[in-house]
Scaffold this active site. Structure first.
Site, short mmCIF file in Angstrom:
data_model
loop_
_atom_site.label_atom_id
_atom_site.label_comp_id
_atom_site.label_asym_id
_atom_site.label_seq_id
_atom_site.Cartn_x
_atom_site.Cartn_y
_atom_site.Cartn_z
CG ASP A 14 -0.28 -0.47 2.51
OD1 ASP A 14 0.96 -0.45 2.57
OD2 ASP A 14 -1.00 -0.85 3.44
CG ASP A 63 -8.65 -1.64 12.25
OD1 ASP A 63 -7.71 -2.34 11.79
OD2 ASP A 63 -9.04 -0.59 11.69
CG HIS A 87 -5.82 -2.57 9.09
ND1 HIS A 87 -6.00 -1.28 9.51
CD2 HIS A 87 -4.49 -2.81 9.20
CE1 HIS A 87 -4.83 -0.77 9.85
NE2 HIS A 87 -3.89 -1.67 9.68
CD GLU A 91 -8.46 0.85 7.96
OE1 GLU A 91 -8.46 -0.10 8.79
OE2 GLU A 91 -7.72 1.84 8.08
P1 PGA Z 1 2.31 -1.46 12.71
O1 PGA Z 1 1.11 -1.41 11.65
O2 PGA Z 1 3.27 -2.47 12.19
O3 PGA Z 1 2.90 -0.07 12.69
O4 PGA Z 1 1.73 -1.84 14.01
C1 PGA Z 1 0.57 -2.60 11.18
C2 PGA Z 1 -0.63 -2.32 10.29
O5 PGA Z 1 -1.36 -1.36 10.53
O6 PGA Z 1 -0.84 -3.08 9.34
#
Ligand code: PGA
Length: 273
Positions: A67, A136, A138, A143
């Site tokens: 992404d 959450d 994702h 999302e």
């Molecule tokens: P993080 O993010 O590695 O900074 O915890 C993971 C994500 O949101 O996919």
């Protein structure tokens, strides 16, 4: 899903790096799907070390990132292109033209997303997709509520994600509200998925992903539909799993089997049946 639990974030990250390195050694022209965020940083550091100290060769590897934020140029320190250059690509011998990150400044997003999907196919599809997970649940920027069949497209970030990522931008107001992201369907097309989660803030999301129902409300749970998923966790991220003892037991049986196999190979008796 194969669930591997390590005592701490460092050893979990090294395991993830070794998992990736094994594929690169076995298939030097492999296609890796890569992730950003705080989770994979130590994994990338170990891959860089394996390149610099042990000669792990990335010169024929192709990568596709999950992404990118809409609106950020590749030179922006919070863009995912910048993150990848800084944390991995400039530390290894991958040719820049083999590295693909969606372009947050594409003029025609729909066409850009379709082209990204076509490029993945043209490269022979992703052999191994590295994934982090959001609080959450994702994966990439899919999302809660994202279609489990979704392809690369633009998504609006959930408020939870904006808050979680504000730490990198200084304030919530500076976090972009939209991102280009591979879809859940795109991710499920990878030959193998490696989900890495570190810390107790991910424990609920991991429990829902591994032991909960498959639901678009926790897009990582769609991984239950994939035939080859490895989940590498530290104790914090594993702390809400109800079947923890079983996963640990499976791993120790697996290790015994591997020991027997390598002993047999040494004795030239062929593999165990
Ligand atoms: P993080 O993010 O590695 O900074 O915890 C993971 C994500 O949101 O996919």
């Amino acid at each position: 899903m194969r669930v591997i639990i390590h005592p701490d974030p460092q050893s979990a990250s090294i395991r993830a790096a070794n998992w990736i390195a094994e594929l690169v050694r076995r298939k030097p022209a492999c296609v890796l799907g890569l992730a950003t965020g705080s989770t994979p940083i130590a994994t990338y550091r170990e891959l860089a070390r394996l390149h610099q100290e042990e000669g792990l060769d990335f010169s024929r590897v192709t990568t596709f990132n999950l992404d990118e934020y809409v609106g950020l140029p590749p030179t922006h320190p919070q863009s995912y292109r910048y993150f990848m250059d800084e944390n991995l690509f400039r530390e290894i011998d991958i040719p820049p033209q083999n590295t693909n990150v969606p372009d947050g400044r594409a003029l025609d997003f729909e066409r850009h997303c379709e082209a990204y999907e076509r490029q993945i196919k043209a490269a022979g599809n992703i052999d191994l997709q590295l994934l982090g997970i959001g609080v959450d649940g994702h994966i990439a920027f899919n999302e809660p509520g994202s279609s489990l069949g979704s392809r690369t497209r633009i998504k609006t970030l959930a408020w939870q994600t904006v808050q979680d990522n504000a730490r990198f931008f200084g304030s919530e107001a500076d976090v972009p509200r939209m991102a280009i992201t591979m879809g859940v369907g795109t991710i499920l097309d990878s030959r193998q998925c490696l989900l890495l989660a570190l810390g107790s803030s991910k424990a609920d999301a991991i429990a829902a992903t591994v032991e909960g129902p498959v639901t678009a409300q926790v897009t990582a749970s769609a991984l239950q539909l994939h035939r080859d998923v490895v989940v590498i966790l530290d104790e914090g991220a594993a702390s809400q799993l109800k079947r923890r003892e079983y996963y640990v037991n499976v791993e120790s049986v697996q290790r015994e089997l591997e020991n027997v196999r390598s002993a047999n190979q040494k004795n030239n008796q062929g593999p165990v049946g």
